[in-house]
Design a protein around this motif. Structure first.
Motif, PDB file in Angstrom:
ATOM      1  N   TYR A 193       0.844  -1.183   0.000  1.00  0.00           N
ATOM      2  CA  TYR A 193       0.000   0.000   0.000  1.00  0.00           C
ATOM      3  C   TYR A 193       0.883   1.238   0.000  1.00  0.00           C
ATOM      4  O   TYR A 193       1.756   1.384   0.841  1.00  0.00           O
ATOM      5  CB  TYR A 193      -0.876  -0.048   1.252  1.00  0.00           C
ATOM      6  CG  TYR A 193      -1.649   1.195   1.600  1.00  0.00           C
ATOM      7  CD1 TYR A 193      -2.451   1.844   0.669  1.00  0.00           C
ATOM      8  CD2 TYR A 193      -1.610   1.706   2.897  1.00  0.00           C
ATOM      9  CE1 TYR A 193      -3.182   2.970   1.018  1.00  0.00           C
ATOM     10  CE2 TYR A 193      -2.337   2.827   3.257  1.00  0.00           C
ATOM     11  CZ  TYR A 193      -3.123   3.457   2.314  1.00  0.00           C
ATOM     12  OH  TYR A 193      -3.837   4.566   2.666  1.00  0.00           O
TER      13      TYR A 193
ATOM     14  N   LEU B  31      13.318  -1.083   3.470  1.00  0.00           N
ATOM     15  CA  LEU B  31      12.139  -1.459   4.258  1.00  0.00           C
ATOM     16  C   LEU B  31      11.188  -2.349   3.454  1.00  0.00           C
ATOM     17  O   LEU B  31      10.385  -3.074   4.026  1.00  0.00           O
ATOM     18  CB  LEU B  31      11.382  -0.209   4.720  1.00  0.00           C
ATOM     19  CG  LEU B  31      12.068   0.641   5.785  1.00  0.00           C
ATOM     20  CD1 LEU B  31      11.237   1.861   6.081  1.00  0.00           C
ATOM     21  CD2 LEU B  31      12.272  -0.178   7.040  1.00  0.00           C
ATOM     22  N   GLY B  32      11.305  -2.267   2.126  1.00  0.00           N
ATOM     23  CA  GLY B  32      10.459  -3.104   1.279  1.00  0.00           C
ATOM     24  C   GLY B  32      10.663  -4.588   1.533  1.00  0.00           C
ATOM     25  O   GLY B  32       9.831  -5.416   1.170  1.00  0.00           O
TER      26      GLY B  32
ATOM     27  N   TRP C 127      10.491  -5.990   4.270  1.00  0.00           N
ATOM     28  CA  TRP C 127       9.903  -6.262   5.585  1.00  0.00           C
ATOM     29  C   TRP C 127       9.389  -7.689   5.729  1.00  0.00           C
ATOM     30  O   TRP C 127       9.531  -8.325   6.765  1.00  0.00           O
ATOM     31  CB  TRP C 127       8.782  -5.262   5.855  1.00  0.00           C
ATOM     32  CG  TRP C 127       8.335  -5.253   7.277  1.00  0.00           C
ATOM     33  CD1 TRP C 127       7.489  -6.137   7.869  1.00  0.00           C
ATOM     34  CD2 TRP C 127       8.733  -4.338   8.300  1.00  0.00           C
ATOM     35  NE1 TRP C 127       7.320  -5.826   9.184  1.00  0.00           N
ATOM     36  CE2 TRP C 127       8.070  -4.720   9.492  1.00  0.00           C
ATOM     37  CE3 TRP C 127       9.573  -3.216   8.339  1.00  0.00           C
ATOM     38  CZ2 TRP C 127       8.229  -4.032  10.691  1.00  0.00           C
ATOM     39  CZ3 TRP C 127       9.719  -2.534   9.541  1.00  0.00           C
ATOM     40  CH2 TRP C 127       9.057  -2.948  10.687  1.00  0.00           C
TER      41      TRP C 127
ATOM     42  N   ARG D 100      10.713   0.772  -3.120  1.00  0.00           N
ATOM     43  CA  ARG D 100      10.321  -0.005  -1.952  1.00  0.00           C
ATOM     44  C   ARG D 100       9.172  -0.953  -2.298  1.00  0.00           C
ATOM     45  O   ARG D 100       9.164  -2.114  -1.881  1.00  0.00           O
ATOM     46  CB  ARG D 100       9.905   0.950  -0.822  1.00  0.00           C
ATOM     47  CG  ARG D 100       9.631   0.249   0.485  1.00  0.00           C
ATOM     48  CD  ARG D 100       9.424   1.235   1.606  1.00  0.00           C
ATOM     49  NE  ARG D 100       8.134   1.893   1.508  1.00  0.00           N
ATOM     50  CZ  ARG D 100       7.742   2.870   2.335  1.00  0.00           C
ATOM     51  NH1 ARG D 100       8.548   3.302   3.274  1.00  0.00           N
ATOM     52  NH2 ARG D 100       6.557   3.429   2.209  1.00  0.00           N
TER      53      ARG D 100
ATOM     54  N   GLN E 216       8.757  -5.081  -2.124  1.00  0.00           N
ATOM     55  CA  GLN E 216       7.706  -5.709  -1.324  1.00  0.00           C
ATOM     56  C   GLN E 216       7.138  -6.934  -2.025  1.00  0.00           C
ATOM     57  O   GLN E 216       6.593  -7.820  -1.379  1.00  0.00           O
ATOM     58  CB  GLN E 216       6.594  -4.707  -0.995  1.00  0.00           C
ATOM     59  CG  GLN E 216       6.924  -3.835   0.192  1.00  0.00           C
ATOM     60  CD  GLN E 216       5.762  -2.927   0.583  1.00  0.00           C
ATOM     61  OE1 GLN E 216       5.675  -1.791   0.135  1.00  0.00           O
ATOM     62  NE2 GLN E 216       4.864  -3.434   1.410  1.00  0.00           N
TER      63      GLN E 216
END
Lengths: 290, 267
Positions: free
Chosen positions: B89, B110-111, B113, B162, B166
């Motif tokens: 998102y 951070l992608g 995660w 990012r 993900q």
């Protein structure tokens, strides 16, 4: 007076100075990083509000059991956690922003504390709670401060990533994890712990000083997060050590001396700090070609 | 439409049967006031859908509902069980604190995660993936730059990098191309089409109808209530757009409670 007399002798000669030294360094290690995160989360004044919340708790503990480490710590912790968690929970569960909730909660806590102290009817000396006794740290108090510092650093190490992400991009954290709210509440708990640890040495109100002043000072010297934390810890510990020496040589109260040294470092940084300080901004600099 | 996009169409047609999202008479809103009113429909795997409509039409609210950040006032949204792991998102850019001292590399990383979680480390292979994602959005050389020094377009490129990492099956984009220059929009649209080609499902809130007509096969036109949902060609007609434009934006404090939906009560 040579450098040895000035810098080393006070600590070499007096046991209470060595204890105070360990105390302020432990406080700096714990409060420095917490202060940086508070500042980056735009909660610089929240620490102050929480200190006001802790004061009545500690005072009630003092009234109930006298100058008892356990009673005062417990009182401070209960008041601090009640306010921090209450305000955090209200902010997350309702439409209210956290700063407003915090203001509401700490004012209630403060009034309740004053009420309880008055009911007791004794005109006790609360100077200890207000300004701390960094030069009279006994073994249990020192262990408490070092324990708080240890817990604080370990917790930050574990929660660093969610704390940072919740601050820089809360929407992203919500989209990948449910850790945001618990992380934030644990962080508020750490703030309370550090303030409670700090108040034995510096008093409830000045304890915030060792948290926020080094963080604000570091902002003028470092632009990257790791460097900010290192700089804040250095400023906090340095202010502690220099403040103790100032207090020793000039015979002034140690708590305010430590915070004033940190304040001096802040003012100096505002003036000459390479990152956004006043003088560097005024210096004529030619712009680059690309 | 190029040959590459054509093959993507074929690929997404193969998995058409797989329904990844379903709206069942869903109403989303704030404090009893509906922002999205009685939406019903399904999204199949691999669809590329534009969500259009005037400001206040409930487009962002709908994405928040899909993400699970907002519970429906009525009806339901059926999404994958492990929604957080499979849906990515991108909220409106304003939600990122640009003054925070973090650099491009870290924000892109951070992608990962889903792999690293709260505590996991970044492996050697992960580093290669991060570098690849940064290169794919044209930000090589910017790795160590604090995000505060980026232009709006560069920041959005970083956030797309990012998203690339993900590796989500469903990608929700809230006004991803707002306030960007033509070159940036072109590059980022190419990424969206690449995701479409890989069979991912993309829902994007957009205002530029020309862009929607050129690149998005399907459109949901919202004006608090759904106006129409289907092939872009048949949705973005002047009649429908006029209807959407006349949406009433004001809340009616005196409105009656909405009658309970007939079909979904049992479910």
């Amino acid at each position: 007076m040579n450098a040895y007399d000035l810098l080393i002798a006070p600590f070499a000669e007096f046991d209470f100075m060595r204890r105070a030294l360990i105390g302020v360094i432990a406080l700096g290690l714990g409060a420095g990083p917490v202060g940086v995160l508070m500042m980056l989360r735009r909660m610089s004044l929240a620490g102050d509000a929480m200190a006001h919340a802790i004061l009545p708790g500690a005072a009630v503990g003092f009234l109930a059991a006298g100058l008892n480490l356990f009673a005062m710590t417990l009182g401070g912790l209960i008041a601090g956690f009640a306010v921090a968690l209450g305000a955090g929970a209200v902010a997350r569960a309702t439409q209210m922003k956290e700063d407003a909730a915090l203001a509401a909660f700490y004012l209630v806590s403060l009034a309740l504390g004053v009420m309880l102290v008055s009911l007791r009817g004794s005109n006790v000396d609360l100077l200890h709670v207000l300004f701390g006794t960094v030069l009279a740290l006994d073994d249990p108090t020192l262990l408490l401060i070092v324990g708080v510092s240890t817990v604080s650093m370990l917790t930050l190490a574990v929660l660093w990533r969610p704390l940072v992400v919740e601050c820089v991009d809360p929407g992203f954290l919500r989209s990948v994890s449910r850790a945001g709210t618990p992380t934030h509440l644990v962080f508020l708990g750490l703030v309370v712990l550090n303030l409670v640890g700090g108040f034995h040495a510096l008093g409830t109100l000045l304890a915030v000083g060792l948290m926020m002043l080094p963080a604000a000072t570091a902002r003028f010297w470092a632009s990257d997060l790791t460097a900010l934390v290192v700089a804040a810890v250095l400023v906090a510990c340095g202010s502690g050590v220099i403040g103790l020496l100032v207090s020793y040589h000039l015979g002034v109260p140690s708590g305010p001396a430590i915070i004033l040294v940190a304040g001096g470092a802040y003012v100096l940084s505002v003036l000459v700090g390479p990152i956004g300080g006043i003088l560097p901004r005024l210096m004529p600099r030619r712009h680059l070609e690309a | 439409m190029g040959a590459e996009a054509k093959s993507a169409e074929v690929k997404s047609a193969e998995v058409k049967s797989a329904e990844v999202l379903a709206f069942r008479d869903v109403t989303l809103g704030y404090d009893r006031h509906p922002a999205v009113h009685h939406l019903t429909g399904t999204v199949n795997a691999g669809e590329l859908i534009a969500i259009c409509g005037p400001n206040g039409a409930g487009k962002s609210t709908l994405l928040k509902g899909v993400m699970g950040l907002l519970s429906p006032l009525a009806g339901s949204i059926v999404r994958p069980d492990d929604g957080r792991a499979r849906i990515a998102y991108l909220p409106q850019a304003a939600e990122v604190d640009r003054s925070f001292p973090i650099n491009v590399y870290d924000i892109v990383a951070l992608g990962l995660w889903r792999r690293t979680g709260l505590f996991g480390g970044v492996s050697h292979a992960d580093r290669a993936r991060i570098a690849e994602a940064i290169a794919a959005v044209g930000l090589d050389g910017f790795e160590r730059r604090p995000i505060g020094t980026l232009s709006g377009g560069q920041m959005q490129r970083a956030l797309f990098a990012r998203l690339l990492l993900q590796n989500a099956e469903i990608i929700l984009l809230d006004e991803p191309f707002t306030a960007l220059d033509a070159a940036t929009v072109r590059d980022l649209v190419a990424l969206v089409e690449r995701w479409h080609g890989e069979g991912r499902t993309v829902l994007a809130v957009l205002h530029d109808l020309e862009l929607v007509r050129a690149h998005f096969p399907r459109t949901l036109l919202l004006a608090r209530s759904p106006v129409e949902w289907g092939e872009t060609r048949t949705v973005l007609t002047s009649t429908n757009l006029t209807r959407a434009r006349h949406m009433c934006e004001a809340w009616d404090e005196g409105a009656h409670a909405c009658a309970p939906a007939r079909t979904e009560r049992a479910a």
